[in-house]
Design an enzyme around this catalytic site. Structure first.
Site, mmCIF file in Angstrom:
data_model
loop_
_atom_site.group_PDB
_atom_site.id
_atom_site.type_symbol
_atom_site.label_atom_id
_atom_site.label_comp_id
_atom_site.label_asym_id
_atom_site.label_seq_id
_atom_site.Cartn_x
_atom_site.Cartn_y
_atom_site.Cartn_z
ATOM 1 N N TYR A 92 0.853 -1.184 0.000
ATOM 2 C CA TYR A 92 0.000 0.000 0.000
ATOM 3 C C TYR A 92 0.890 1.235 0.000
ATOM 4 O O TYR A 92 1.824 1.349 0.799
ATOM 5 C CB TYR A 92 -0.904 0.027 1.238
ATOM 6 C CG TYR A 92 -1.715 1.298 1.357
ATOM 7 C CD1 TYR A 92 -2.965 1.403 0.766
ATOM 8 C CD2 TYR A 92 -1.225 2.403 2.058
ATOM 9 C CE1 TYR A 92 -3.712 2.570 0.864
ATOM 10 C CE2 TYR A 92 -1.961 3.574 2.164
ATOM 11 C CZ TYR A 92 -3.200 3.645 1.560
ATOM 12 O OH TYR A 92 -3.927 4.805 1.649
ATOM 13 N N GLU A 114 -3.494 7.568 -4.165
ATOM 14 C CA GLU A 114 -3.357 6.261 -3.518
ATOM 15 C C GLU A 114 -3.110 5.170 -4.548
ATOM 16 O O GLU A 114 -3.781 5.121 -5.588
ATOM 17 C CB GLU A 114 -4.636 5.955 -2.732
ATOM 18 C CG GLU A 114 -4.618 4.620 -2.002
ATOM 19 C CD GLU A 114 -5.911 4.376 -1.244
ATOM 20 O OE1 GLU A 114 -5.992 4.768 -0.072
ATOM 21 O OE2 GLU A 114 -6.840 3.807 -1.844
#
Length: 387
Positions: free
Chosen positions: A109, A197
């Site tokens: 992530y 993101e």
């Protein structure tokens, strides 16, 4: 303003961030044509909605032949997906994104966001990427680490080394990550983003880093200098009431409570919402009608907040500065009559000609509850709703 995945990945390509090859489709036939053009034997079909967690509700499928591509596209197109982030109303998928399936060994992530705690842009990363990142953050917060970026210095080499070591990357992958982070930071700055993101950022079978998903939020206050990005706005993914309010020059945000608020001034609106909560109520919205509140604006605002089926009471809190309180009072009466409001309405006025305004409200044949001050108004509307 949020961007769809396919729009975000288009920006990623422009900034040299590696993504799988893919195209958008709005019909099952288009989806099949895209799969044929991409070639290969496996494709990923993704519903395009402004929400995470779509994979858990059938918004991401892997197809092993072109007929399955058509089938999954047909299932997703026009469907309303309800996730934790959308709430019960859900969001419609008007298009699907088809891309070549990527086999990978690891997933991470990575995100860049406006970090209000450290007053800078920060890189957030974790060795545990994918669809369960929220659970990872709750259950094992130590697995997520943050790197603040100094605005004057930019991203420093030692920070990138620290990030690579934390993710357990090889020398080759560390070089790729360096490029990805720097390019993402440039994208962030040049497009006035509030969040970029990548979840997941994967290590492919060839040991290369690839962004499998992309999410970008743009600062709405900066859209005046991002005309090209403004064209990417998808109104179907936003609350219709908020769109209608924006078109009328009102600041409106839907909330989950049952007491609607109509206030002039953002600070006064926030204080009004706080006092409603303090006295046991739940605000149904944030609504700032502006300093020049007219009877027309008041009428439109009432119609707007009454469109919310959860509303059981209304609190009008207006400071008469630019517009006198007597004119505001008459506007409220006209609006209540026009909209045929059958809910308790509490009005608190303050400012120029306030006594004249209160007298006008008192003499009307409407059951409008007047309040002496903001605390009194909050108590009265909460009590009226409970009754």
């Amino acid at each position: 303003m949020n961007l769809h995945e396919f729009q975000s990945k288009s920006l990623f390509k422009d900034y040299g961030i590696p993504v799988p090859k893919g195209f958008i489709a709005t019909t099952p036939d288009e989806a099949k044509s895209v799969a044929r053009e991409l070639g290969g034997q496996k494709w990923v079909i993704k519903a395009q909605i402004h929400s995470g967690g779509r994979g858990k509700v059938g918004g991401v499928k892997i197809a092993k032949n072109q007929n399955e591509v058509m089938k999954y596209a047909k299932e997703m197109l026009g469907k309303t997906f309800v996730t934790k982030q959308t709430g019960s109303r859900g969001l419609p998928s008007n298009s699907v994104y088809i891309e070549s399936a990527t086999d990978y060994e690891k997933e991470f992530y990575i995100s860049l966001l406006v970090d209000r705690e450290d007053e800078c842009i920060s890189v957030i990363s974790s060795k545990s990427g994918g669809g369960n990142i929220e659970e990872v953050a709750e259950e094992n917060p130590n697995s997520i680490f943050k790197i603040p970026i100094n605005a004057a210095l930019g991203i420093m080499p030692f920070q990138l080394r620290k990030l690579s070591i934390g993710l357990g990357l090889t020398k080759k992958q560390s070089g790729q990550l360096k490029s990805i982070i720097k390019n993402t930071y440039m994208l962030f700055l040049e497009n006035d983003a509030s969040l970029v993101e990548i979840n997941p950022l994967v290590v492919s079978e060839k040991s290369d880093l690839i962004a499998l998903d992309a999410k970008i939020n743009i600062d709405s206050n900066a859209l005046f200098r991002q005309p090209d990005l403004l064209k990417l706005k998808d109104p179907t993914q936003e609350d219709q009431s908020e769109n209608d309010a924006a078109n009328e020059g009102l600041n409106y945000v839907s909330l989950n409570g049952n007491i609607a608020c109509m206030v002039n001034g953002a600070g006064l609106a926030m204080a009004t919402m706080d006092l409603i909560k303090l006295h046991g109520g739940e605000p149904a919205n944030f609504l700032d009608v502006g300093g020049g509140a007219t009877s027309e604006k008041v009428s439109f605002a009432l119609k707007l907040i009454l469109a919310n089926e959860n509303v059981q009471g209304i609190l009008v809190n207006i400071f008469g500065g630019i517009v006198r309180c007597d004119l505001i009072a008459q506007g409220i009466i006209d609006a209540v009559r026009e909209t045929e409001v059958d809910l308790p309405v509490v009005v608190r006025l303050e400012g120029t000609n306030v006594e004249d305004g209160k007298e006008i409200l008192k003499k009307s044949d409407l059951e409008i509850i007047t309040a002496t001050d903001l605390t009194d108004a909050a108590k009265k509307v909460v009590e009226a709703v409970k009754k």
